[in-house]
Design a protein around this motif. Structure first.
Motif, PDB file in Angstrom:
ATOM      1  N   MET A   1       0.848  -1.204   0.000  1.00 19.74           N
ATOM      2  CA  MET A   1       0.000   0.000   0.000  1.00 19.74           C
ATOM      3  C   MET A   1       0.877   1.245   0.000  1.00 19.74           C
ATOM      4  O   MET A   1       1.929   1.276   0.636  1.00 19.74           O
ATOM      5  N   ALA A   2       0.440   2.278  -0.721  1.00 19.87           N
ATOM      6  CA  ALA A   2       1.203   3.514  -0.792  1.00 19.87           C
ATOM      7  C   ALA A   2       1.289   4.173   0.585  1.00 19.87           C
ATOM      8  O   ALA A   2       0.459   3.950   1.460  1.00 19.87           O
ATOM      9  N   GLU A   3       2.320   4.995   0.750  1.00 11.27           N
ATOM     10  CA  GLU A   3       2.472   5.716   2.004  1.00 11.27           C
ATOM     11  C   GLU A   3       1.271   6.607   2.244  1.00 11.27           C
ATOM     12  O   GLU A   3       0.760   7.263   1.346  1.00 11.27           O
ATOM     13  N   LYS A   4       0.805   6.636   3.490  1.00  8.92           N
ATOM     14  CA  LYS A   4      -0.399   7.391   3.814  1.00  8.92           C
ATOM     15  C   LYS A   4      -0.108   8.879   3.881  1.00  8.92           C
ATOM     16  O   LYS A   4       0.959   9.310   4.326  1.00  8.92           O
ATOM     17  N   ALA A   5      -1.083   9.676   3.428  1.00  6.38           N
ATOM     18  CA  ALA A   5      -0.964  11.126   3.527  1.00  6.38           C
ATOM     19  C   ALA A   5      -1.082  11.540   4.989  1.00  6.38           C
ATOM     20  O   ALA A   5      -1.872  10.980   5.747  1.00  6.38           O
ATOM     21  N   LYS A   6      -0.303  12.544   5.376  1.00  2.02           N
ATOM     22  CA  LYS A   6      -0.269  12.986   6.769  1.00  2.02           C
ATOM     23  C   LYS A   6      -1.152  14.227   6.923  1.00  2.02           C
ATOM     24  O   LYS A   6      -0.998  15.203   6.200  1.00  2.02           O
ATOM     25  N   ILE A   7      -2.048  14.168   7.907  1.00  2.00           N
ATOM     26  CA  ILE A   7      -3.088  15.172   8.070  1.00  2.00           C
ATOM     27  C   ILE A   7      -2.956  15.872   9.418  1.00  2.00           C
ATOM     28  O   ILE A   7      -2.786  15.219  10.459  1.00  2.00           O
ATOM     29  N   ALA A   8      -3.062  17.208   9.402  1.00  2.00           N
ATOM     30  CA  ALA A   8      -3.213  18.002  10.619  1.00  2.00           C
ATOM     31  C   ALA A   8      -4.640  18.527  10.659  1.00  2.00           C
ATOM     32  O   ALA A   8      -5.141  19.054   9.664  1.00  2.00           O
ATOM     33  N   ILE A   9      -5.305  18.367  11.800  1.00  2.00           N
ATOM     34  CA  ILE A   9      -6.672  18.840  11.969  1.00  2.00           C
ATOM     35  C   ILE A   9      -6.667  20.040  12.904  1.00  2.00           C
ATOM     36  O   ILE A   9      -6.061  20.001  13.976  1.00  2.00           O
ATOM     37  N   LEU A  10      -7.356  21.104  12.505  1.00  2.00           N
ATOM     38  CA  LEU A  10      -7.499  22.285  13.353  1.00  2.00           C
ATOM     39  C   LEU A  10      -8.916  22.335  13.903  1.00  2.00           C
ATOM     40  O   LEU A  10      -9.889  22.223  13.143  1.00  2.00           O
ATOM     41  N   ILE A  11      -9.029  22.493  15.221  1.00  2.00           N
ATOM     42  CA  ILE A  11     -10.330  22.540  15.880  1.00  2.00           C
ATOM     43  C   ILE A  11     -10.382  23.757  16.802  1.00  2.00           C
ATOM     44  O   ILE A  11      -9.354  24.384  17.091  1.00  2.00           O
ATOM     45  N   SER A  12     -11.598  24.040  17.280  1.00  2.00           N
ATOM     46  CA  SER A  12     -11.768  25.092  18.284  1.00  2.00           C
ATOM     47  C   SER A  12     -12.599  24.639  19.470  1.00  2.00           C
ATOM     48  O   SER A  12     -12.723  25.364  20.447  1.00  2.00           O
ATOM     49  N   GLY A  13     -13.190  23.446  19.385  1.00  2.00           N
ATOM     50  CA  GLY A  13     -14.082  23.006  20.450  1.00  2.00           C
ATOM     51  C   GLY A  13     -14.081  21.507  20.635  1.00  2.00           C
ATOM     52  O   GLY A  13     -13.038  20.878  20.779  1.00  2.00           O
ATOM     53  N   ARG A  14     -15.283  20.909  20.560  1.00  2.00           N
ATOM     54  CA  ARG A  14     -15.416  19.474  20.858  1.00  2.00           C
ATOM     55  C   ARG A  14     -14.824  18.589  19.777  1.00  2.00           C
ATOM     56  O   ARG A  14     -14.425  17.454  20.031  1.00  2.00           O
ATOM     57  N   GLY A  15     -14.825  19.065  18.531  1.00  2.26           N
ATOM     58  CA  GLY A  15     -14.187  18.313  17.454  1.00  2.26           C
ATOM     59  C   GLY A  15     -14.918  17.051  17.046  1.00  2.26           C
ATOM     60  O   GLY A  15     -14.308  15.992  16.913  1.00  2.26           O
ATOM     61  N   SER A  16     -16.230  17.144  16.795  1.00  2.00           N
ATOM     62  CA  SER A  16     -16.957  15.935  16.394  1.00  2.00           C
ATOM     63  C   SER A  16     -16.534  15.468  15.001  1.00  2.00           C
ATOM     64  O   SER A  16     -16.413  14.269  14.746  1.00  2.00           O
ATOM     65  N   ASN A  17     -16.296  16.403  14.080  1.00  2.00           N
ATOM     66  CA  ASN A  17     -15.785  16.004  12.768  1.00  2.00           C
ATOM     67  C   ASN A  17     -14.352  15.488  12.875  1.00  2.00           C
ATOM     68  O   ASN A  17     -13.950  14.592  12.135  1.00  2.00           O
ATOM     69  N   MET A  18     -13.589  16.062  13.796  1.00  2.00           N
ATOM     70  CA  MET A  18     -12.250  15.530  14.071  1.00  2.00           C
ATOM     71  C   MET A  18     -12.336  14.071  14.484  1.00  2.00           C
ATOM     72  O   MET A  18     -11.568  13.217  14.001  1.00  2.00           O
ATOM     73  N   ALA A  19     -13.282  13.747  15.363  1.00  2.00           N
ATOM     74  CA  ALA A  19     -13.444  12.366  15.825  1.00  2.00           C
ATOM     75  C   ALA A  19     -13.792  11.449  14.660  1.00  2.00           C
ATOM     76  O   ALA A  19     -13.257  10.335  14.548  1.00  2.00           O
ATOM     77  N   ALA A  20     -14.687  11.906  13.773  1.00  2.00           N
ATOM     78  CA  ALA A  20     -15.047  11.088  12.614  1.00  2.00           C
ATOM     79  C   ALA A  20     -13.825  10.799  11.751  1.00  2.00           C
ATOM     80  O   ALA A  20     -13.644   9.676  11.249  1.00  2.00           O
ATOM     81  N   LEU A  21     -12.970  11.793  11.578  1.00  2.00           N
ATOM     82  CA  LEU A  21     -11.755  11.610  10.772  1.00  2.00           C
ATOM     83  C   LEU A  21     -10.774  10.672  11.467  1.00  2.00           C
ATOM     84  O   LEU A  21     -10.137   9.829  10.827  1.00  2.00           O
ATOM     85  N   ILE A  22     -10.636  10.814  12.773  1.00  2.00           N
ATOM     86  CA  ILE A  22      -9.726   9.945  13.535  1.00  2.00           C
ATOM     87  C   ILE A  22     -10.153   8.488  13.424  1.00  2.00           C
ATOM     88  O   ILE A  22      -9.325   7.595  13.176  1.00  2.00           O
ATOM     89  N   TYR A  23     -11.438   8.232  13.599  1.00  2.00           N
ATOM     90  CA  TYR A  23     -11.896   6.839  13.576  1.00  2.00           C
ATOM     91  C   TYR A  23     -11.854   6.269  12.166  1.00  2.00           C
ATOM     92  O   TYR A  23     -11.562   5.083  11.975  1.00  2.00           O
ATOM     93  N   ALA A  24     -12.119   7.085  11.166  1.00  2.00           N
ATOM     94  CA  ALA A  24     -11.999   6.606   9.788  1.00  2.00           C
ATOM     95  C   ALA A  24     -10.556   6.235   9.476  1.00  2.00           C
ATOM     96  O   ALA A  24     -10.289   5.270   8.747  1.00  2.00           O
ATOM     97  N   ALA A  25      -9.614   6.991  10.030  1.00  2.00           N
ATOM     98  CA  ALA A  25      -8.195   6.747   9.767  1.00  2.00           C
ATOM     99  C   ALA A  25      -7.704   5.434  10.364  1.00  2.00           C
ATOM    100  O   ALA A  25      -6.635   4.935   9.984  1.00  2.00           O
ATOM    101  N   LYS A  26      -8.473   4.858  11.280  1.00  2.00           N
ATOM    102  CA  LYS A  26      -8.057   3.589  11.891  1.00  2.00           C
ATOM    103  C   LYS A  26      -8.242   2.404  10.953  1.00  2.00           C
ATOM    104  O   LYS A  26      -7.667   1.331  11.183  1.00  2.00           O
ATOM    105  N   SER A  27      -9.028   2.583   9.898  1.00  4.93           N
ATOM    106  CA  SER A  27      -9.196   1.510   8.926  1.00  4.93           C
ATOM    107  C   SER A  27      -7.875   1.268   8.212  1.00  4.93           C
ATOM    108  O   SER A  27      -7.188   2.205   7.816  1.00  4.93           O
ATOM    109  N   HIS A  28      -7.515   0.007   8.034  1.00  8.21           N
ATOM    110  CA  HIS A  28      -6.200  -0.318   7.462  1.00  8.21           C
ATOM    111  C   HIS A  28      -6.048   0.193   6.035  1.00  8.21           C
ATOM    112  O   HIS A  28      -4.937   0.460   5.577  1.00  8.21           O
ATOM    113  N   ASP A  29      -7.171   0.346   5.323  1.00  7.21           N
ATOM    114  CA  ASP A  29      -7.082   0.803   3.931  1.00  7.21           C
ATOM    115  C   ASP A  29      -7.347   2.299   3.781  1.00  7.21           C
ATOM    116  O   ASP A  29      -7.461   2.792   2.654  1.00  7.21           O
TER     117      ASP A  29
END
Length: 321
Positions: A1-29
């Protein structure tokens, strides 16, 4: 598999979309990984969640700082993390033009409306007040003008007869959590998509003077000059003559230059079948992180070799001034 792109997330509060991105990133693919969560509020609850998920965090208050100075602090933290993309997830700061320029085409945002409708705030109530049948959310590239960058993807959400802004917002947030990770995954993978690569080559080739496209052996090719007498200066290769790579074929000055290029960077260049004996070189375009300025330079150099002399003379004269 190709090297994964590295992501920085900027938040100001609870970060619910941040959480969605974090959990999606746990998938091996998943084609990306989260390397930093940064925030302008040191007490934001989203930071605690990121830390619990073993993600590096950075927090710095924006108070008593100019917008430019604060964005410099955030930019430094992002670059030190090794991030290649910035993803805004409920980040409530208006970004400076300088910061936006530094991350042009590498910064995404999600907005709770079907852009270009309802930029800014109060999007749910504005959609209801307008009598819209649907609202929704949009993922877009960030540009200097607020909520105005190119839209990458949208999800429609039906507005129910008894909806108020709060109820509608809850359903749109569910849609956001689905849309953002999927759109980010597609966007960071685009440089491995042959269709996307072809469009980038086509746009640059056809921008050259008196250039037209003509298929050759089942693959797109570009010619300089008239439809009747034009000569090929570039081909798009995807399994052209059995080649495995997705790439661009362009002319060199001869076999010596061709050999020197392959020796200097065999991962980027190779000698193509059939065309190689004539001094053409193949530039691989599906290895990720393509330097499109370099591709443009090659197209122009190859175009000059076959373009009508009247065109190259005009360019040479213009370059003297």
């Amino acid at each position: 598999m190709a090297e994964k792109a590295k992501i920085a997330i900027l938040i100001s509060g609870r970060g619910s979309n941040m959480a969605a991105l974090i959990y999606a990133a746990k998938s091996h693919d998943c084609p990306y990984e989260i390397v930093l969560v940064a925030c302008n509020d040191c007490d934001a609850s989203g930071l605690k969640l990121a830390e619990a998920e073993a993600i590096t965090t950075f927090a710095h208050s924006h108070k008593s700082m100019s917008r430019e100075d604060y964005d410099d602090v955030m930019h430094d933290a992002i670059t030190r993390s090794g991030a290649e993309y910035v993803v805004l997830a409920g980040y409530m700061r208006i970004l400076s033009d300088g910061f936006v320029r530094k991350w042009a085409n590498h910064m995404l945002n999600i907005h709770p409306s079907l852009l270009p409708k309802y930029k800014g705030l109060d999007t749910y109530q504005r959609a209801i007040d307008a009598g819209d049948k649907v609202a929704g959310c949009s993922v877009h590239l960030v540009t200097a003008e607020l909520d105005d960058g190119p839209v990458l993807a949208q999800t429609e959400v039906a507005i129910l007869p008894d909806d108020n802004a709060e109820r509608l917002a809850r359903r749109i947030l569910i849609a956001e959590h689905q849309l953002y990770p999927a759109t980010l995954a597609k966007y960071v993978s685009r440089e491995a998509d042959p269709d996307w690569i072809l469009e980038q080559v086509r746009e640059r080739a056809l921008a050259l003077a008196e250039t037209h496209e003509r298929e050759s052996f089942g693959s797109p090719g570009w010619r300089a000059g008239s439809e009747k007498t034009g000569k090929y200066f570039a081909y798009f290769t995807q399994k052209l003559h059995g080649e495995a790579s997705v790439g661009l074929l362009v002319k060199t000055s001869g076999l010596d230059e061709q050999a020197a290029l392959v020796d200097a960077d065999p991962e980027l260049y190779y000698i193509p079948k059939f065309f190689g004996k004539s001094g053409w070189i193949a530039v691989r375009l599906n290895i990720g992180r393509t330097d499109w300025d370099h591709v443009s330079d090659w197209l122009y150099k190859s175009w000059r070799m076959v373009a009508p002399k009247r065109l190259t003379k005009m360019i040479d004269i213009a370059d003297q001034f």
